[in-house]
Design an enzyme around this catalytic site. Structure first.
Site, PDB file in Angstrom:
ATOM      1  N   SER A 538       8.227  18.415  14.387  1.00  0.00           N
ATOM      2  CA  SER A 538       6.962  19.055  14.708  1.00  0.00           C
ATOM      3  C   SER A 538       5.809  18.166  14.208  1.00  0.00           C
ATOM      4  O   SER A 538       5.682  17.035  14.640  1.00  0.00           O
ATOM      5  CB  SER A 538       6.906  20.464  14.108  1.00  0.00           C
ATOM      6  OG  SER A 538       5.860  21.219  14.666  1.00  0.00           O
ATOM      7  N   ASP A 623       9.597  25.543  24.215  1.00  0.00           N
ATOM      8  CA  ASP A 623       8.858  25.420  22.962  1.00  0.00           C
ATOM      9  C   ASP A 623       7.407  25.856  23.156  1.00  0.00           C
ATOM     10  O   ASP A 623       6.709  25.345  24.026  1.00  0.00           O
ATOM     11  CB  ASP A 623       8.913  23.966  22.487  1.00  0.00           C
ATOM     12  CG  ASP A 623       8.485  23.795  21.037  1.00  0.00           C
ATOM     13  OD1 ASP A 623       7.759  24.663  20.525  1.00  0.00           O
ATOM     14  OD2 ASP A 623       8.888  22.788  20.431  1.00  0.00           O
ATOM     15  N   HIS A 658      11.093  25.922  19.914  1.00  0.00           N
ATOM     16  CA  HIS A 658      10.724  25.065  18.794  1.00  0.00           C
ATOM     17  C   HIS A 658      11.798  25.012  17.712  1.00  0.00           C
ATOM     18  O   HIS A 658      11.963  24.001  17.043  1.00  0.00           O
ATOM     19  CB  HIS A 658       9.415  25.576  18.195  1.00  0.00           C
ATOM     20  CG  HIS A 658       8.692  24.580  17.357  1.00  0.00           C
ATOM     21  ND1 HIS A 658       8.224  23.377  17.846  1.00  0.00           N
ATOM     22  CD2 HIS A 658       8.349  24.588  16.039  1.00  0.00           C
ATOM     23  CE1 HIS A 658       7.621  22.702  16.885  1.00  0.00           C
ATOM     24  NE2 HIS A 658       7.676  23.407  15.786  1.00  0.00           N
TER      25      HIS A 658
END
Length: 692
Positions: A538, A623, A658
């Site tokens: 991320s 995501d 995610h």
């Protein structure tokens, strides 16, 4: 790994992006349309490519999966905690991917009652996650949220525990929050903006009525803020929390007055962050008002106003200690503090102010206050682990200072924590700042520069990267790897200033710190550039992109999970989830100074002709945090510009978002694949079975 297999070549369709008189050309902008079959076909082709490249190592990957899975106790149960009349816990059955939520009334000897068996709910679903489970006022109903896509959009359902049947009430497209009022029939929940997925509305629902009749009780109209709703530990108040990167605001309402109006606790002020707890006629406020590292204040519940002018100081600000959390009991209150990069748990007696700290006795560790929903106890539940100590839960008697180990994560096989050694090291950044590194390895590890090392980092949003035990990591260390965490600026590892020195126009400190840690580990002969593996996810994927653009020569293999790499384009697109709420973290590129600074480190924009190392990039089609097209475009551009013949691989989870796969064993398949690619590149001689 098969060098004869060619990767897919992405079609180029140049799009000119202009801002502040500057033009950028993005040849892969067309990939943003997930409804476009050409995009799906391309992602599938990338997945096929990486599968073909790794095909000769498939058996090792499968063996590694069994090795990782084999350390986990399949039949397992969490430590029960008491909330009102019941003990609650979660258990897993052998072969079960998902948790079973259970409780017992009055005593742990009582008959078990199953609230939700997620294995049943997840049947025939490629992704499933319980997002929240709350018990109603009468303790005979629950609200629970489920996500079957991975985009963090939840459906809230209600179950009558007496019958085991779900009620007709269904709340669609929520964030998963569901908080009961004291009347047992009113529920408050939150929903997102449909385009940006920003939580922006709090609704009131009455059981037995359709969702179409629900009422918005608060709407957060500032698009840089998100909202949530909760009930205080005292159960006397409902709290709506509005928050941005640097500012928070609370609205409160008596839980027994659900049709009343939520009132601001204090007016919103930019860069004032605070949280509110309620106990014994007072509100307790953890606040950074005139206190960079936060302090603890209080105000009487029945005061004419809860304005700051009426606040009294309980714990003063300290320049060397960050006040991170508060937990309240009838005779004691417990403070979580961060000092010298480590969490300290401080226990203070209400009666006389006497205090003491828990002693953990290790050089690098993490600790936290656990599930403590009951005021009326002198027992503190806390958690602890380190790089060598598995996850452990304790009950601590705050009166006689005795502690009882309730459970330690069971690691099957021959694992012995005494076989491993952990250290805290310090690298010197280019501006002279000392940056902590936590490192662990199997005893006998020689500092000769010949060993592989896996280092990770994050460094954003003020999130501290605490050390944690990982059974999977044993598979690396048993094959000669050291594992390290770089506690770089941008997190709050060393206090609030540590965060502020790694954000906005100081963001490059984050990257420089990580590079300094890398150079230090090479200089001290923990590893060499030919054996160095780094990983981040991320915003940590942004970190990977920035450092590999700056110093590709330092690393052999880079793993970047769901990376935020197209910084400028994303931060200029207010339709993308999170964008406007991130301006206080990265800056607003609509202002030229931030645009220029972001552009100077944005990984996608700064890809250029150079010898990039081997890279594995992961993504999730659904995501909502980092859109799949960022890593997809990045890989295409890296391949085009790289002057080396190293592998640059993209693996997209077509069913998840995610956080990756949802089942507990499915996650080990992802880890096994990642580890197999690492060994194939960095330590092929170690692709053998080990005695476990």
């Amino acid at each position: 790994m098969n060098k004869n297999i060619q990767p897919p070549v992405a079609r180029k369709e140049p799009k000119i992006l202009e801002k502040h008189g500057d033009q950028r050309v993005d040849p892969y902008y067309w990939m943003r349309d997930r409804e476009n079959q050409e995009v799906i076909d391309y992602l599938n082709a990338e997945n096929k490519y990486i599968e073909d490249v790794m095909s000769e190592h498939k058996q090792f990957e499968e063996d590694l999966f069994e090795e990782l899975k084999g350390r986990i106790q399949e039949k397992d149960e969490s430590v029960p905690y008491k909330a009102r009349d019941y003990y609650y816990y979660v258990r897993y059955i052998e072969g079960g991917e998902y948790p079973i939520y259970c409780r017992k009334k009055g005593s742990l000897e009582a008959e078990e009652e199953i609230l939700i068996d997620a294995n049943i709910e997840a049947k025939d679903k490629s992704y499933f996650k319980i997002g929240g489970l709350t018990v109603g006022e009468d303790q005979n109903k629950i609200a629970y949220a489920e996500d079957i896509v991975g985009r963090r959009i939840y459906t809230v359902r209600f179950r009558d525990l007496a019958t085991g049947k779900n009620l007709e009430d269904v709340l669609e497209e929520t964030t998963g929050d569901a908080v009961w009022a004291a009347d047992g029939k009113t529920v408050f929940y939150t929903t997102q903006d449909k385009e940006t997925l920003r939580p922006d509305k709090v609704w009131r629902h009455t059981l037995g009525t359709p969702q179409s009749e629900d009422v918005v009780v608060y709407e957060e109209k500032d698009d840089t803020f998100w909202i949530g709703v909760r009930r205080t530990k005292s159960r006397e108040y409902l709290v709506i929390e509005s928050g941005s990167t640097l500012t928070t605001e609370m609205r409160i309402l008596k839980a027994n007055n659900p049709f009343g109006e939520f009132k601001p606790f204090i007016p919103r002020e930019r860069e004032h962050e605070y949280s509110v707890s309620h106990f014994n006629g007072h509100f307790y406020i953890v606040t950074n008002w005139n206190a960079k590292n936060f302090r603890l204040m209080k105000v009487a519940e029945d005061a004419d106003t809860t304005d700051k002018n009426n606040w009294e100081e309980v714990i003063a600000h300290r320049t060397d200690t960050l006040l991170e959390g508060l937990d309240i009991f009838k005779n004691f209150y417990v403070i979580e503090e961060r000092r010298d990069g480590l969490v300290h748990i401080r226990i203070i007696k209400w009666e006389d102010g006497s205090e003491h700290y828990l002693d953990f006795g290790e050089e690098t560790y993490s600790a936290w206050s656990g599930a403590n929903p009951d005021f009326n106890t002198d027992i503190l539940r806390f958690g602890y682990n380190s790089l060598t100590t598995p996850y452990s839960e304790y009950d601590y008697n705050m009166v006689d200072r005795s502690k009882v180990l309730l459970k330690q994560q069971k690691v099957l096989g021959k694992f012995d924590p005494q076989d491993y050694e952990a250290k805290r090291l310090y690298a010197t950044a280019k501006d002279g700042v000392k940056v902590p590194i936590s490192v662990v390895y199997k005893k006998g590890f020689e500092l000769n520069g010949q060993n592989p090392l896996y280092m990770t980092g994050y460094g954003s949003y003020g999130i501290s990267y605490d050390v944690a035990f990982s059974p999977s990591r044993i598979s690396l260390m048993e094959r000669g790897f050291a594992f390290a965490i770089a506690h770089i600026r941008g997190g709050e590892d060393l206090g609030r200033a540590w965060y502020e020195d790694g954000k906005m126009l100081k963001k490059k400190n984050t990257f420089n710190d990580f590079i300094a840690c890398s150079e230090f580990l090479i200089e001290e002969k923990y590893t060499s550039a030919e054996k160095f593996v780094i990983n981040g996810g991320s915003a940590g994927g942004l970190l990977m992109g920035a450092v590999v653009n700056a110093r590709p020569d330092l690393y052999k293999f880079v793993i970047s999970d769901v990376p935020f790499v197209d910084v400028v384009t994303t931060m200029l697109d207010e339709s993308i989830p999170l964008t406007t709420g991130e301006y206080d973290e990265w800056g607003n590129p609509n202002e030229k100074k931030y645009y220029d600074y972001m552009l100077s480190y944005s990984p996608y924009d700064q890809v250029e002709k150079k010898e990039y190392p081997h890279m594995l990039v992961t993504s999730g089609l659904h995501d909502s945090q980092v859109q799949y097209w960022e890593p997809t475009k990045w890989v295409a551009k890296l391949r085009e510009e790289s002057t080396s013949d190293n592998y640059i691989m993209l693996k997209t989870n077509m069913d998840a978002g995610h956080s990756g796969a949802s089942g507990r064993f499915q996650r080990f398949k992802e880890v096994a694949f990642e580890y197999a690619t690492i060994f194939a590149v960095v330590a092929p001689e170690q692709m053998v079975a080990i005695d476990r």
